[in-house]
Write a protein that holds these residues in place. Structure first.
Motif, PDB file in Angstrom:
ATOM      1  N   PRO A  32       0.790  -1.245   0.000  1.00  0.00           N
ATOM      2  CA  PRO A  32       0.000   0.000   0.000  1.00  0.00           C
ATOM      3  C   PRO A  32       0.816   1.286   0.000  1.00  0.00           C
ATOM      4  N   ASP A  33       2.044   1.231   0.499  1.00  0.00           N
ATOM      5  CA  ASP A  33       2.831   2.455   0.599  1.00  0.00           C
ATOM      6  C   ASP A  33       4.320   2.093   0.625  1.00  0.00           C
ATOM      7  N   GLU A  34       5.147   3.082   0.958  1.00  0.00           N
ATOM      8  CA  GLU A  34       6.608   2.901   0.912  1.00  0.00           C
ATOM      9  C   GLU A  34       7.233   2.711   2.299  1.00  0.00           C
ATOM     10  N   THR A  35       6.407   2.514   3.327  1.00  0.00           N
ATOM     11  CA  THR A  35       6.938   2.498   4.691  1.00  0.00           C
ATOM     12  C   THR A  35       7.873   1.324   4.965  1.00  0.00           C
ATOM     13  N   HIS A  36       7.721   0.204   4.245  1.00  0.00           N
ATOM     14  CA  HIS A  36       8.575  -0.953   4.557  1.00  0.00           C
ATOM     15  C   HIS A  36      10.045  -0.687   4.227  1.00  0.00           C
ATOM     16  N   PHE A  37      10.316   0.323   3.427  1.00  0.00           N
ATOM     17  CA  PHE A  37      11.709   0.656   3.138  1.00  0.00           C
ATOM     18  C   PHE A  37      12.421   1.259   4.348  1.00  0.00           C
ATOM     19  N   LEU A  38      11.654   1.639   5.364  1.00  0.00           N
ATOM     20  CA  LEU A  38      12.243   2.141   6.613  1.00  0.00           C
ATOM     21  C   LEU A  38      12.576   1.021   7.597  1.00  0.00           C
ATOM     22  N   ASN A  39      12.285  -0.229   7.253  1.00  0.00           N
ATOM     23  CA  ASN A  39      12.432  -1.313   8.232  1.00  0.00           C
ATOM     24  C   ASN A  39      13.849  -1.432   8.776  1.00  0.00           C
ATOM     25  N   ALA A  40      14.843  -1.238   7.926  1.00  0.00           N
ATOM     26  CA  ALA A  40      16.228  -1.337   8.403  1.00  0.00           C
ATOM     27  C   ALA A  40      16.510  -0.290   9.476  1.00  0.00           C
ATOM     28  N   LEU A  41      15.939   0.899   9.313  1.00  0.00           N
ATOM     29  CA  LEU A  41      16.147   1.960  10.306  1.00  0.00           C
ATOM     30  C   LEU A  41      15.357   1.676  11.582  1.00  0.00           C
ATOM     31  N   LYS A  42      14.165   1.136  11.427  1.00  0.00           N
ATOM     32  CA  LYS A  42      13.369   0.781  12.616  1.00  0.00           C
ATOM     33  C   LYS A  42      14.078  -0.291  13.432  1.00  0.00           C
ATOM     34  N   GLU A  43      14.741  -1.229  12.761  1.00  0.00           N
ATOM     35  CA  GLU A  43      15.504  -2.253  13.482  1.00  0.00           C
ATOM     36  C   GLU A  43      16.654  -1.624  14.252  1.00  0.00           C
ATOM     37  N   SER A  44      17.306  -0.630  13.667  1.00  0.00           N
ATOM     38  CA  SER A  44      18.370   0.072  14.386  1.00  0.00           C
ATOM     39  C   SER A  44      17.820   0.825  15.590  1.00  0.00           C
ATOM     40  N   ILE A  45      16.670   1.451  15.422  1.00  0.00           N
ATOM     41  CA  ILE A  45      16.039   2.159  16.548  1.00  0.00           C
ATOM     42  C   ILE A  45      15.734   1.175  17.667  1.00  0.00           C
ATOM     43  N   ASP A  46      15.195   0.009  17.326  1.00  0.00           N
ATOM     44  CA  ASP A  46      14.823  -0.974  18.351  1.00  0.00           C
ATOM     45  C   ASP A  46      16.048  -1.530  19.078  1.00  0.00           C
ATOM     46  N   SER A  47      17.124  -1.759  18.339  1.00  0.00           N
ATOM     47  CA  SER A  47      18.308  -2.395  18.934  1.00  0.00           C
ATOM     48  C   SER A  47      19.319  -1.395  19.471  1.00  0.00           C
ATOM     49  N   GLY A  48      19.268  -0.154  18.968  1.00  0.00           N
ATOM     50  CA  GLY A  48      20.294   0.827  19.312  1.00  0.00           C
ATOM     51  C   GLY A  48      21.587   0.623  18.550  1.00  0.00           C
ATOM     52  N   MET A  49      21.588  -0.319  17.615  1.00  0.00           N
ATOM     53  CA  MET A  49      22.805  -0.646  16.865  1.00  0.00           C
ATOM     54  C   MET A  49      22.665  -0.233  15.406  1.00  0.00           C
ATOM     55  N   VAL A  50      23.649   0.499  14.915  1.00  0.00           N
ATOM     56  CA  VAL A  50      23.721   0.867  13.504  1.00  0.00           C
ATOM     57  C   VAL A  50      24.730  -0.061  12.832  1.00  0.00           C
ATOM     58  N   PRO A  51      24.890  -0.001  11.499  1.00  0.00           N
ATOM     59  CA  PRO A  51      25.806  -0.927  10.844  1.00  0.00           C
ATOM     60  C   PRO A  51      27.197  -0.968  11.448  1.00  0.00           C
ATOM     61  N   ALA A  52      27.736   0.174  11.859  1.00  0.00           N
ATOM     62  CA  ALA A  52      29.076   0.185  12.456  1.00  0.00           C
ATOM     63  C   ALA A  52      29.131  -0.657  13.730  1.00  0.00           C
ATOM     64  N   ASP A  53      28.073  -0.608  14.526  1.00  0.00           N
ATOM     65  CA  ASP A  53      28.042  -1.412  15.754  1.00  0.00           C
ATOM     66  C   ASP A  53      28.057  -2.905  15.427  1.00  0.00           C
ATOM     67  N   GLU A  54      27.320  -3.284  14.400  1.00  0.00           N
ATOM     68  CA  GLU A  54      27.294  -4.693  13.990  1.00  0.00           C
ATOM     69  C   GLU A  54      28.667  -5.144  13.516  1.00  0.00           C
ATOM     70  N   LEU A  55      29.330  -4.294  12.724  1.00  0.00           N
ATOM     71  CA  LEU A  55      30.662  -4.637  12.226  1.00  0.00           C
ATOM     72  C   LEU A  55      31.664  -4.774  13.372  1.00  0.00           C
ATOM     73  N   LEU A  56      31.612  -3.854  14.312  1.00  0.00           N
ATOM     74  CA  LEU A  56      32.538  -3.914  15.445  1.00  0.00           C
ATOM     75  C   LEU A  56      32.282  -5.148  16.297  1.00  0.00           C
ATOM     76  N   ALA A  57      31.005  -5.504  16.477  1.00  0.00           N
ATOM     77  CA  ALA A  57      30.688  -6.707  17.258  1.00  0.00           C
ATOM     78  C   ALA A  57      31.261  -7.946  16.579  1.00  0.00           C
ATOM     79  N   LYS A  58      31.175  -8.011  15.265  1.00  0.00           N
ATOM     80  CA  LYS A  58      31.731  -9.165  14.550  1.00  0.00           C
ATOM     81  C   LYS A  58      33.255  -9.167  14.627  1.00  0.00           C
ATOM     82  N   TYR A  59      33.849  -8.006  14.439  1.00  0.00           N
ATOM     83  CA  TYR A  59      35.312  -7.900  14.477  1.00  0.00           C
ATOM     84  C   TYR A  59      35.865  -8.353  15.830  1.00  0.00           C
ATOM     85  N   ASN A  60      35.195  -7.918  16.895  1.00  0.00           N
ATOM     86  CA  ASN A  60      35.661  -8.255  18.251  1.00  0.00           C
ATOM     87  C   ASN A  60      35.176  -9.620  18.715  1.00  0.00           C
ATOM     88  N   GLY A  61      34.250 -10.227  17.954  1.00  0.00           N
ATOM     89  CA  GLY A  61      33.691 -11.524  18.316  1.00  0.00           C
ATOM     90  C   GLY A  61      34.120 -12.613  17.370  1.00  0.00           C
TER      91      GLY A  61
END
Length: 456
Positions: free
Chosen positions: A412-441
């Motif tokens: 019906p609309d374009e809102t699902h394109f925001l899902n990646a950002l909503k996931e970051s809002i929910d987790s508090g983690m942006v792509p850099a945080d994910e990369l650092l977690a993998k690097y250190n893990g």
């Protein structure tokens, strides 16, 4: 980086500079979305950046797109340096980064289809020649010497100049990538409101899209190294343009700002003429040392506007420039973020209400802190995570109000394109945080793992 502009005769009146910007005004039904993204190419066996030419090279990819996918060539001095098709361009950034400058499209559904088709076509060619492409804000482990300068006259001039005006210009040219979206305005008043919202909220975009925590093989201490690079590039042409918030701001003020930015070049007969550090004001008087006695054309003015690099840039449209390059979901999320905020008046008003009381100092501090801390940034009681939550909610409401359906009406609309950002809002983690977690893990400090896991 832009390709040379064309069209427009000599500038005979100073008012033509302002009129050029004003000519971008469009009725709402004609507003379009133009999305641009850059990506790093590398040789799959060595994990080193691809050169301009050779069996595994950016030239091989351009030729493959030309010959296998119907793109028309763009050449400079006999060298293939870009492609064009159906209103879109493929071009080379200074270090060989491949950029898609998308066609002006009506919906984000169309934009995402365009991005997906482009990435599929590039992968088709890249796989055949042993090349991969990855979306990051900064090259994770390559040095300056690893990155060849592409054979474009504009880049040769810029490369020589960058070291004299800042510390990070050559790093920007060779070792950073972005995704940006270009949006329209209806009138001067509409432009002013959109520019103010755009500038104020670029730090939020930078925080949500932060994706460059590595440099030269190790963590660099910030979430967006690209942000750091741009802040140390050239104070005359970068930054948060605080005059946008002055009473009475309009097209003329942007012209005054642009005229005070030193020139790079003048493009004539297929060649870039060195005008480094010279004044467009002198050019208007026929007193440019590089071309004595000549006055500029509107094409020269359009070219000059492409050499300004603030966080939001005005030409005949507004460019949102604050985001790191990233994975494909975020290539569609950035236009969704900004279209949702600016193409619905209720959403635009709500976004302005959110930021209108911020000071120049707070906006500048948020710009810095977003790059360092991502969603954990805090300035004078302004919590980036909270602001990002509110801003994404406003964008979501704006996209709902636009109600542009996709998939033949099934979406019906374009809102699902925001899902990646909503996931970051929910987790508090942006792509850099994910990369650092993998690097250190799980990667145990092995940064080479980023290539197979994060390439397109």
């Amino acid at each position: 980086m832009s390709i040379p502009q064309s069209g427009g005769g000599p500038i005979e009146r100073p008012e033509q500079l302002t009129e050029y910007l004003e000519s971008g005004c469009k009725p709402k039904q004609d507003w379009r979305i133009g999305t641009e993204h850059e990506k790093f190419g590398y040789c799959k066996d060595s994990l080193k950046p691809i050169p301009y030419d050779g069996e595994r090279s950016v030239l091989a990819v351009l030729e493959g797109l030309r010959d296998g996918h119907g793109w028309d060539p763009l050449e400079e001095a006999g060298k293939l340096i870009g492609l064009t098709k159906d209103g879109a361009n493929v071009s080379l950034e200074p270090g060989g980064q491949l950029e898609l400058s998308g066609a002006p499209l009506e919906t984000i559904h169309q934009t995402c289809d365009e991005v997906n088709q482009h990435l599929a076509d590039v992968k088709d060619i890249a796989d055949k020649v042993g090349v991969g492409f990855i979306g990051l804000g900064a090259a994770p482990d390559w040095t300056h010497e690893d990155m060849p300068l592409m054979p474009k006259g504009r880049y040769k001039l810029m490369d020589a100049y960058m070291g004299s005006v800042g510390t990070m210009g050559r790093v920007m040219m060779r070792r950073t990538c972005t995704v940006q979206v270009n949006l329209d305005f209806a009138s001067e008043a509409d432009m002013v409101q959109k520019m103010r919202v755009a500038v104020a909220l670029q730090p939020v975009a930078n925080a949500l899209f932060a994706n460059s925590p590595f440099f030269e093989g190790k963590p660099n201490g910030v979430k967006s190294f690209r942000n750091y690079v741009w802040r140390h590039l050239d104070d005359a042409r970068t930054g948060m343009v605080p005059f946008v918030f002055d009473d009475g701001f309009g097209f003329e003020n942007w012209v005054d700002y642009a005229l005070d930015v030193p020139m790079y070049f003048v493009y004539r007969d297929g060649k870039y003429i060195d005008a480094l550090g010279q004044s467009f004001r002198d050019f208007l008087k026929g007193q440019l040392p590089a071309l004595p006695g000549e006055v500029p054309t509107l094409s020269d003015w359009a070219d000059h506007l492409t050499t300004l690099f603030p966080e939001a840039r005005m030409k005949k449209f507004i460019e949102m420039r604050g985001a790191d390059g990233g994975p494909w979901r975020r290539l569609c999320a950035l236009p969704a973020f900004w279209v949702g905020l600016t193409y619905d008046q209720t959403a635009l008003d709500a976004a302005w209400d959110l930021v209108k009381d911020w000071t120049d100092e707070q906006r500048a501090a948020l710009h810095v802190e977003a790059g360092v801390h991502g969603l954990q940034a805090k300035v004078d009681g302004i919590d980036m995570h909270d602001i990002a939550r509110e801003v994404v909610a406003i964008a979501d409401a704006g996209l709902k109000a636009r109600a542009r359906p996709g998939a033949g009406g099934l979406i019906p609309d374009e809102t699902h394109f925001l899902n990646a950002l909503k996931e970051s809002i929910d987790s508090g983690m942006v792509p850099a945080d994910e990369l650092l977690a993998k690097y250190n893990g799980e990667w145990a400090g092995d940064l080479s793992r980023i290539y197979p896991e994060y390439s397109y």
